[in-house]
Scaffold this motif. Structure first.
Motif, mmCIF file in Angstrom:
data_model
loop_
_atom_site.group_PDB
_atom_site.id
_atom_site.type_symbol
_atom_site.label_atom_id
_atom_site.label_comp_id
_atom_site.label_asym_id
_atom_site.label_seq_id
_atom_site.Cartn_x
_atom_site.Cartn_y
_atom_site.Cartn_z
ATOM 1 N N ALA A 14 60.151 73.365 55.612
ATOM 2 C CA ALA A 14 61.373 73.223 54.307
ATOM 3 C C ALA A 14 61.142 74.974 54.027
ATOM 4 C CB ALA A 14 60.742 72.453 53.340
ATOM 5 N N GLY A 15 62.282 75.196 53.503
ATOM 6 C CA GLY A 15 62.552 76.706 53.227
ATOM 7 C C GLY A 15 62.904 77.805 54.447
ATOM 8 N N VAL A 88 64.053 68.891 53.706
ATOM 9 C CA VAL A 88 63.471 67.837 54.419
ATOM 10 C C VAL A 88 64.984 66.777 54.607
ATOM 11 C CG1 VAL A 88 62.278 65.767 54.283
ATOM 12 C CG2 VAL A 88 61.264 67.974 53.584
ATOM 13 N N GLU A 89 65.750 66.827 53.541
ATOM 14 C CA GLU A 89 66.776 65.987 53.852
ATOM 15 C C GLU A 89 67.856 66.430 54.747
ATOM 16 O OE1 GLU A 89 65.440 66.958 50.966
ATOM 17 O OE2 GLU A 89 66.944 67.432 49.561
ATOM 18 N N THR A 120 64.682 68.950 62.762
ATOM 19 C CA THR A 120 63.517 68.208 61.907
ATOM 20 C C THR A 120 62.976 69.420 60.733
ATOM 21 O OG1 THR A 120 63.011 66.831 63.793
ATOM 22 C CG2 THR A 120 61.339 67.057 62.048
ATOM 23 N N VAL A 121 63.075 69.034 59.648
ATOM 24 C CA VAL A 121 62.328 69.855 58.715
ATOM 25 C C VAL A 121 61.301 69.049 57.913
ATOM 26 C CG1 VAL A 121 62.858 71.143 56.579
ATOM 27 C CG2 VAL A 121 64.502 70.679 58.154
ATOM 28 N N SER A 122 60.242 69.791 58.085
ATOM 29 C CA SER A 122 58.885 69.132 57.574
ATOM 30 C C SER A 122 58.586 69.642 56.371
ATOM 31 C CB SER A 122 57.797 69.557 58.463
ATOM 32 O OG SER A 122 57.449 70.857 58.520
ATOM 33 N N SER A 123 57.818 68.804 55.233
ATOM 34 C CA SER A 123 57.501 69.248 53.892
ATOM 35 C C SER A 123 56.274 69.996 54.029
ATOM 36 C CB SER A 123 57.232 67.886 52.981
ATOM 37 O OG SER A 123 56.390 67.305 53.563
#
Length: 123
Positions: A14-15, A88-89, A120-123
């Protein structure tokens, strides 16, 4: 007719940022309006952003405004999606699409589709 191939997907925190590419393996994109859609698990395919054939006009969804940018290089037969400040969304399969006619958010108005690339975006 045109056949589209997406690339550039992957796993990012994320980011972070990613740039997707959509290349025409056959045919030319120069007369088509091009768009990116995405589909998350269990959800319907949704519009992300689109660009006119000459690259002058764009249309985007409010969820990505200010974070995602679409561009095209007709000489390279390629469209790009620059994704910054990923959330993430934003996790989904991203699809490239092409159509004749004016810019639209409606997926049923697009004639040609790529196979998709996973983001895929991970937190």
């Amino acid at each position: 007719q045109v056949q589209l191939v997406e690339s550039g997907g992957g796993l990012v925190q994320a980011g972070g940022s990613l740039r997707l590419s959509c290349a025409a393996s056959t045919g030319t994109i120069k007369t088509y309006r091009m768009a990116w859609f995405r589909q998350a698990p269990g959800k319907e395919r949704e519009f992300v952003i689109a660009i006119s054939s000459n690259g002058v006009s764009t249309l985007d969804d409010t969820s990505v405004r200010g974070r995602f940018t679409i561009s095209r290089d007709n000489a390279k037969n390629t469209v790009y999606l620059q994704m910054n400040s990923l959330k993430v969304e934003d996790t989904a399969v991203y699809y490239c699409a092409a159509r004749d006619g004016s810019l639209t958010r409606r997926s049923d108005q697009y004639n040609y589709w790529g196979q998709g690339t996973q983001v895929t975006v991970s937190s």
